[in-house]
Scaffold this active site. Structure first.
Site, PDB file in Angstrom:
ATOM      1  N   LYS A  95       1.541  16.772   4.577  1.00  0.00           N
ATOM      2  CA  LYS A  95       0.532  16.752   3.509  1.00  0.00           C
ATOM      3  C   LYS A  95       0.356  18.140   2.881  1.00  0.00           C
ATOM      4  O   LYS A  95       0.115  18.250   1.685  1.00  0.00           O
ATOM      5  CB  LYS A  95      -0.790  16.224   4.051  1.00  0.00           C
ATOM      6  CG  LYS A  95      -0.739  14.715   4.275  1.00  0.00           C
ATOM      7  CD  LYS A  95      -1.975  14.215   4.974  1.00  0.00           C
ATOM      8  CE  LYS A  95      -1.917  12.712   5.184  1.00  0.00           C
ATOM      9  NZ  LYS A  95      -3.039  12.244   6.023  1.00  0.00           N
TER      10      LYS A  95
ATOM     11  N   LYS B 208      11.716   4.957  -1.137  1.00  0.00           N
ATOM     12  CA  LYS B 208      10.591   4.197  -0.595  1.00  0.00           C
ATOM     13  C   LYS B 208       9.505   4.037  -1.667  1.00  0.00           C
ATOM     14  O   LYS B 208       9.184   5.008  -2.365  1.00  0.00           O
ATOM     15  CB  LYS B 208      10.014   4.956   0.609  1.00  0.00           C
ATOM     16  CG  LYS B 208       8.804   4.283   1.207  1.00  0.00           C
ATOM     17  CD  LYS B 208       8.100   5.144   2.237  1.00  0.00           C
ATOM     18  CE  LYS B 208       6.791   4.469   2.569  1.00  0.00           C
ATOM     19  NZ  LYS B 208       5.751   5.232   3.122  1.00  0.00           N
TER      20      LYS B 208
ATOM     21  N   LYS C  28       2.980   5.627  -3.985  1.00  0.00           N
ATOM     22  CA  LYS C  28       2.262   6.126  -5.161  1.00  0.00           C
ATOM     23  C   LYS C  28       2.622   7.585  -5.434  1.00  0.00           C
ATOM     24  O   LYS C  28       2.604   8.028  -6.561  1.00  0.00           O
ATOM     25  CB  LYS C  28       0.754   5.948  -5.016  1.00  0.00           C
ATOM     26  CG  LYS C  28       0.176   6.622  -3.797  1.00  0.00           C
ATOM     27  CD  LYS C  28      -1.292   6.344  -3.664  1.00  0.00           C
ATOM     28  CE  LYS C  28      -1.840   6.909  -2.369  1.00  0.00           C
ATOM     29  NZ  LYS C  28      -1.732   5.999  -1.232  1.00  0.00           N
TER      30      LYS C  28
HETATM   31  P1  ADP Z   1       1.730   5.418  -0.338  1.00  0.00           P
HETATM   32  O1  ADP Z   1       3.058   5.749   0.276  1.00  0.00           O
HETATM   33  O2  ADP Z   1       1.855   4.704  -1.628  1.00  0.00           O
HETATM   34  O3  ADP Z   1       0.820   6.640  -0.385  1.00  0.00           O
HETATM   35  P2  ADP Z   1       0.069   4.658   1.869  1.00  0.00           P
HETATM   36  O4  ADP Z   1       0.627   5.729   2.733  1.00  0.00           O
HETATM   37  O5  ADP Z   1      -1.343   4.764   1.397  1.00  0.00           O
HETATM   38  O6  ADP Z   1       1.044   4.385   0.627  1.00  0.00           O
HETATM   39  O7  ADP Z   1       0.292   3.241   2.583  1.00  0.00           O
HETATM   40  C1  ADP Z   1      -0.590   2.608   3.451  1.00  0.00           C
HETATM   41  C2  ADP Z   1       0.250   1.735   4.369  1.00  0.00           C
HETATM   42  O8  ADP Z   1       1.051   0.816   3.555  1.00  0.00           O
HETATM   43  C3  ADP Z   1       1.272   2.565   5.171  1.00  0.00           C
HETATM   44  O9  ADP Z   1       0.788   2.979   6.420  1.00  0.00           O
HETATM   45  C4  ADP Z   1       2.408   1.573   5.334  1.00  0.00           C
HETATM   46  O10 ADP Z   1       2.174   0.778   6.466  1.00  0.00           O
HETATM   47  C5  ADP Z   1       2.347   0.691   4.116  1.00  0.00           C
HETATM   48  N1  ADP Z   1       3.379   1.052   3.114  1.00  0.00           N
HETATM   49  C6  ADP Z   1       3.242   1.896   2.065  1.00  0.00           C
HETATM   50  N2  ADP Z   1       4.370   1.966   1.338  1.00  0.00           N
HETATM   51  C7  ADP Z   1       5.258   1.134   1.928  1.00  0.00           C
HETATM   52  C8  ADP Z   1       6.617   0.766   1.654  1.00  0.00           C
HETATM   53  N3  ADP Z   1       7.274   1.241   0.606  1.00  0.00           N
HETATM   54  N4  ADP Z   1       7.219  -0.086   2.493  1.00  0.00           N
HETATM   55  C9  ADP Z   1       6.549  -0.596   3.553  1.00  0.00           C
HETATM   56  N5  ADP Z   1       5.283  -0.297   3.862  1.00  0.00           N
HETATM   57  C10 ADP Z   1       4.623   0.570   3.077  1.00  0.00           C
END
Ligand code: ADP
Ligand code: TRP
Length: 325
Positions: free
Chosen positions: A111, A190, A193
């Site tokens: 982070k 992947k 956001k």
């Molecule tokens: P982002 O990567 O968009 O910031 P988050 O980290 O807030 O998303 O995601 C919350 C949860 O959603 C993660 O802990 C994970 O389990 C799931 N997740 C997010 N992006 C993916 C993805 N591309 N494929 C599978 N699971 C995902």
């Protein structure tokens, strides 16, 4: 079996969140477990510093979970901040948490690299997460692979507390949602956001269709065979198509004579079948903010009752005295 998980309201929900996390939360609820799901707005303060944005995202994410099937008559669904006792427990736990345990956390380093401020909140993030989990005597915590280390930290902290003060805390298990379920985004990385490559869950259908048509593919001519395992369109198709249909597409990719445009058009159609009922429900909830607020308030009261019971034990075990009411 008590199941618990939290989601930071730090951005709009997308297809990756749905297949990677939200869908499994709904499944665990359907299996009849006692589920607690919450919106981790205290945690989101480590990355969202705009007051209006944090408020709006908190409500948006709550609506999103209700729209995809979290049922407040079966699960306890609430806002983290409606149980302020977690902050108290986080402090008490931080007094049994060695610095080294937190210094080893990779998510802190990641982070900082992404540009978040290296403040005490970000460093102590895993302690607040441990408090979230331990305050409800949770048994099972469904999370993505990226949270595995935070669950190990939680178990470690709980064991240290119990060693010091007696067996008060329940040692939770992580339920790691499949790594193979990583959903690719529009550019093939992947979906996240942070990469600006998402298909949002509650977007207008026309926008989603256009985004699907723009998914990056290679330039193999229509007539040539294609490798389905290297194609983002196929990866997304396999999430929304039946097993039979996925198999047919796999064959057609390998045979050649099929253009990516055709696969994209079918993907857009199937995605809309999935998203249409979610969007409908979401838009109903937009029009009914009082309902969403009532759900969160009631969920918060139920969660808080459990938390207050645990806190009495924790205060008594540690010798923290408060005035009797
Ligand atoms: P982002 O990567 O968009 O910031 P988050 O980290 O807030 O998303 O995601 C919350 C949860 O959603 C993660 O802990 C994970 O389990 C799931 N997740 C997010 N992006 C993916 C993805 N591309 N494929 C599978 N699971 C995902
Ligand atoms: N750190 C989690 C994430 O970013 C969110 C979270 C906060 C959480 N508290 C939790 C997850 C407790 C599970 C249990 O995804």
């Amino acid at each position: 079996m008590r199941v618990l998980s939290g989601t930071q309201p730090s951005g709009k929900l997308h297809i990756g969140n749905y297949f990677g996390a939200m869908r499994q939360y709904v499944q665990l609820q359907e299996q009849g477990h006692e589920c607690l799901y919450f919106i981790a707005n205290y945690h989101a303060l480590t990355s969202v510093n705009d007051r209006a944005e944090l408020k709006e995202l908190t409500t948006e994410v709550a609506r999103g979970y209700l729209a995809v099937g979290i049922d407040p008559s079966r699960s306890i669904f609430f806002r983290q901040s409606d149980v302020p006792e977690v902050c108290e427990l986080a402090w008490i736990l931080s007094c049994v948490t060695p610095m080294g345990l937190l210094q080893r956390c990779v998510s802190y380093k990641e982070k900082i690299e992404q540009g978040l401020l290296p403040n005490h909140g970000l460093f102590g993030y895993p302690v607040l997460q441990a408090a979230d989990i331990l305050i409800y005597h949770s048994h099972l915590v469904p999370v993505g692979q990226d949270q595995k280390q935070h669950l190990e930290v939680t178990r470690d902290i709980a064991k240290r507390f119990n060693n010091e003060y007696g067996a008060v805390l329940t040692i939770p298990e992580a339920y790691i949602l499949k790594e193979s379920a990583v959903v690719p985004g529009l550019d093939g990385q992947k979906m996240s956001k942070s990469y600006d490559n998402t298909l949002e869950l509650f977007e207008a259908p026309e926008t989603t269709r256009k985004q699907i048509m723009r998914i990056v593919t290679d330039s193999t001519p229509v007539a040539d065979p294609k490798d389905p395992e290297k194609c983002t369109v196929f990866a997304l198709l396999s999430l929304v198509a039946s097993e039979e249909e996925t198999e047919q597409w796999r064959r057609r990719y390998r045979e050649g004579g099929m253009g990516y445009g055709e696969a994209k058009a079918r993907l857009a159609e199937l995605m809309e079948e999935l998203l249409e009922p979610f969007r409908r429900r979401y838009n109903e909830l937009v029009k009914d903010p009082d309902y969403v607020e009532d759900v969160l308030r009631e969920g918060g009261l139920k969660a808080r009752q459990i938390a207050q019971g645990l806190m009495e034990e924790v205060r008594s075990a540690t010798g923290i005295v408060t005035a009797r009411e």
